[in-house]
Motif scaffolding. Sequence first.
Motif, PDB file in Angstrom:
ATOM      1  N   VAL A   1     -19.717 -91.872  12.778  1.00 12.10           N
ATOM      2  CA  VAL A   1     -18.707 -92.722  13.406  1.00 12.10           C
ATOM      3  C   VAL A   1     -18.025 -91.991  14.567  1.00 12.10           C
ATOM      4  O   VAL A   1     -17.782 -92.577  15.628  1.00 12.10           O
ATOM      5  N   VAL A   2     -17.717 -90.705  14.367  1.00 16.04           N
ATOM      6  CA  VAL A   2     -17.078 -89.932  15.435  1.00 16.04           C
ATOM      7  C   VAL A   2     -18.011 -89.834  16.645  1.00 16.04           C
ATOM      8  O   VAL A   2     -17.595 -90.023  17.794  1.00 16.04           O
ATOM      9  N   THR A   3     -19.281 -89.541  16.392  1.00 12.90           N
ATOM     10  CA  THR A   3     -20.247 -89.427  17.480  1.00 12.90           C
ATOM     11  C   THR A   3     -20.329 -90.727  18.271  1.00 12.90           C
ATOM     12  O   THR A   3     -20.279 -90.725  19.509  1.00 12.90           O
ATOM     13  N   ALA A   4     -20.435 -91.842  17.574  1.00 14.52           N
ATOM     14  CA  ALA A   4     -20.516 -93.143  18.246  1.00 14.52           C
ATOM     15  C   ALA A   4     -19.255 -93.418  19.064  1.00 14.52           C
ATOM     16  O   ALA A   4     -19.327 -93.979  20.164  1.00 14.52           O
ATOM     17  N   ARG A   5     -18.117 -93.012  18.543  1.00 11.97           N
ATOM     18  CA  ARG A   5     -16.855 -93.240  19.241  1.00 11.97           C
ATOM     19  C   ARG A   5     -16.823 -92.480  20.565  1.00 11.97           C
ATOM     20  O   ARG A   5     -16.407 -93.016  21.594  1.00 11.97           O
TER      21      ARG A   5
ATOM     22  N   VAL B   1     -14.859 -78.766  20.027  1.00 14.06           N
ATOM     23  CA  VAL B   1     -15.652 -78.768  18.795  1.00 14.06           C
ATOM     24  C   VAL B   1     -14.961 -79.633  17.746  1.00 14.06           C
ATOM     25  O   VAL B   1     -13.745 -79.524  17.546  1.00 14.06           O
ATOM     26  N   ILE B   2     -15.739 -80.492  17.107  1.00 13.69           N
ATOM     27  CA  ILE B   2     -15.263 -81.214  15.926  1.00 13.69           C
ATOM     28  C   ILE B   2     -16.181 -80.822  14.770  1.00 13.69           C
ATOM     29  O   ILE B   2     -17.386 -81.084  14.804  1.00 13.69           O
ATOM     30  N   HIS B   3     -15.596 -80.184  13.773  1.00 10.99           N
ATOM     31  CA  HIS B   3     -16.361 -79.641  12.651  1.00 10.99           C
ATOM     32  C   HIS B   3     -16.031 -80.435  11.384  1.00 10.99           C
ATOM     33  O   HIS B   3     -14.995 -80.224  10.766  1.00 10.99           O
ATOM     34  N   VAL B   4     -16.903 -81.375  11.038  1.00  9.55           N
ATOM     35  CA  VAL B   4     -16.678 -82.182   9.840  1.00  9.55           C
ATOM     36  C   VAL B   4     -17.803 -82.020   8.818  1.00  9.55           C
ATOM     37  O   VAL B   4     -17.853 -82.747   7.829  1.00  9.55           O
ATOM     38  N   ALA B   5     -18.688 -81.055   9.059  1.00 14.35           N
ATOM     39  CA  ALA B   5     -19.749 -80.807   8.091  1.00 14.35           C
ATOM     40  C   ALA B   5     -19.167 -80.203   6.821  1.00 14.35           C
ATOM     41  O   ALA B   5     -18.230 -79.406   6.871  1.00 14.35           O
TER      42      ALA B   5
ATOM     43  N   CYS C   1      -5.193 -93.144  -3.485  1.00 13.36           N
ATOM     44  CA  CYS C   1      -5.244 -93.311  -2.039  1.00 13.36           C
ATOM     45  C   CYS C   1      -6.663 -93.171  -1.488  1.00 13.36           C
ATOM     46  O   CYS C   1      -7.616 -92.920  -2.221  1.00 13.36           O
ATOM     47  N   TYR C   2      -6.802 -93.311  -0.164  1.00 14.67           N
ATOM     48  CA  TYR C   2      -8.090 -93.263   0.525  1.00 14.67           C
ATOM     49  C   TYR C   2      -7.849 -93.061   2.006  1.00 14.67           C
ATOM     50  O   TYR C   2      -6.706 -93.175   2.499  1.00 14.67           O
ATOM     51  N   THR C   3      -8.922 -92.784   2.761  1.00 20.82           N
ATOM     52  CA  THR C   3      -8.866 -92.747   4.226  1.00 20.82           C
ATOM     53  C   THR C   3     -10.025 -93.572   4.758  1.00 20.82           C
ATOM     54  O   THR C   3     -11.191 -93.272   4.469  1.00 20.82           O
ATOM     55  N   GLU C   4      -9.723 -94.619   5.492  1.00 22.53           N
ATOM     56  CA  GLU C   4     -10.782 -95.451   6.087  1.00 22.53           C
ATOM     57  C   GLU C   4     -11.461 -94.650   7.193  1.00 22.53           C
ATOM     58  O   GLU C   4     -10.809 -93.973   7.983  1.00 22.53           O
ATOM     59  N   VAL C   5     -12.785 -94.700   7.233  1.00 23.22           N
ATOM     60  CA  VAL C   5     -13.546 -93.787   8.082  1.00 23.22           C
ATOM     61  C   VAL C   5     -13.258 -93.978   9.570  1.00 23.22           C
ATOM     62  O   VAL C   5     -13.266 -93.009  10.349  1.00 23.22           O
ATOM     63  N   ASN C   6     -12.976 -95.196  10.010  1.00 27.09           N
ATOM     64  CA  ASN C   6     -12.648 -95.405  11.422  1.00 27.09           C
ATOM     65  C   ASN C   6     -11.292 -94.798  11.782  1.00 27.09           C
ATOM     66  O   ASN C   6     -11.098 -94.284  12.886  1.00 27.09           O
ATOM     67  N   ASP C   7     -10.349 -94.840  10.847  1.00 23.71           N
ATOM     68  CA  ASP C   7      -9.074 -94.158  11.060  1.00 23.71           C
ATOM     69  C   ASP C   7      -9.299 -92.658  11.164  1.00 23.71           C
ATOM     70  O   ASP C   7      -8.692 -91.974  12.003  1.00 23.71           O
ATOM     71  N   ALA C   8     -10.169 -92.122  10.305  1.00 24.38           N
ATOM     72  CA  ALA C   8     -10.461 -90.684  10.337  1.00 24.38           C
ATOM     73  C   ALA C   8     -11.080 -90.284  11.666  1.00 24.38           C
ATOM     74  O   ALA C   8     -10.730 -89.250  12.258  1.00 24.38           O
TER      75      ALA C   8
ATOM     76  N   CYS D   1      -9.677 -87.689  14.651  1.00 21.89           N
ATOM     77  CA  CYS D   1     -10.437 -86.587  15.249  1.00 21.89           C
ATOM     78  C   CYS D   1     -10.303 -86.593  16.761  1.00 21.89           C
ATOM     79  O   CYS D   1     -10.087 -85.551  17.397  1.00 21.89           O
ATOM     80  N   GLU D   2     -10.426 -87.773  17.350  1.00 21.11           N
ATOM     81  CA  GLU D   2     -10.316 -87.896  18.804  1.00 21.11           C
ATOM     82  C   GLU D   2      -8.920 -87.509  19.285  1.00 21.11           C
ATOM     83  O   GLU D   2      -8.760 -86.734  20.238  1.00 21.11           O
ATOM     84  N   LEU D   3      -7.899 -88.018  18.626  1.00 23.60           N
ATOM     85  CA  LEU D   3      -6.528 -87.725  19.022  1.00 23.60           C
ATOM     86  C   LEU D   3      -6.208 -86.233  18.868  1.00 23.60           C
ATOM     87  O   LEU D   3      -5.471 -85.660  19.680  1.00 23.60           O
ATOM     88  N   ALA D   4      -6.779 -85.610  17.849  1.00 24.75           N
ATOM     89  CA  ALA D   4      -6.476 -84.205  17.572  1.00 24.75           C
ATOM     90  C   ALA D   4      -6.964 -83.275  18.666  1.00 24.75           C
ATOM     91  O   ALA D   4      -6.431 -82.172  18.840  1.00 24.75           O
TER      92      ALA D   4
END
Length: 280
Positions: A11-15, A62-66, A193-200, A204-207
Amino acid sequence: MTGAAGKLGTVVTARFVKAGAEVVAVDRVAPTAGVAAGVTSVIADLTDADAVRAAIVGCDAVIHVAKYGGPSDTDQFAVNTSATYNVLAAAAAEGVGHAVISSSVCAYGTTFAKRPFSPVYAPVDEDHPLTPQDSYSLSKVVDEATARAFVDGYGMNIVALRFHWLAELDEVRAAAARLAALGEPTMSRDLWCYTEVNDAARACELALGVTDGFHALNICATDSLSDLPTEELLARFHPDTELRRPIEGTASAWSTDRAREVLNFVPEYSWRTGHLGVDR
């Protein structure tokens, strides 16, 4: 972009591709579909420092989510922490000034605790003690300490995003249905609780825009998975937890106030209503 073939990484890559960025998509496996324009796919093991350094050459951020599971707690801890170190070390060596790493609310320790305990207070914010008892949660605390070290040593800007359970809305709705059937004790350690993947992905982008060193930020939905009032749940399952401010209705027991202050991040998705229509 590490973990590019995973749920969040995809999702991050596509964004970023949609925004016109060029992405070096790094993972241990090949993409399941054709590589999109603007994406360079690199197959690499993040425990291989030379491979990581080669992949990062020419990158601006760099975005490291692995993250890796493992056949044992020792393997899981060793692989997760060495991967984060290698990614940040390569970024520092290549002069990359901005990085985002995937952390977790597991760092607070309650989720996988071998000796269960309750949060000291709620809503749980980033000042709450980190008291992990298991390999995964401990690896996230170490990852954050590693990030701080690179900020202090190299003047980098790094944000550790403490995600809750990452899921798409259909998965979240299914989990809410299971919770309704099985009862709230099944998620009492997670505080429902949870985190919706598009919010996540948006977080990442904002960070990447942070320019003042290190931050660790909770990234969670604004609501819980339960239809019962959150204060009622806390009183029943965590009676010793101090309620530091009112939690209205089914609002989350996790605070994302700091993410709003630092990133201007407000969650946009709820399993109850879908997209909330927040323009951020």
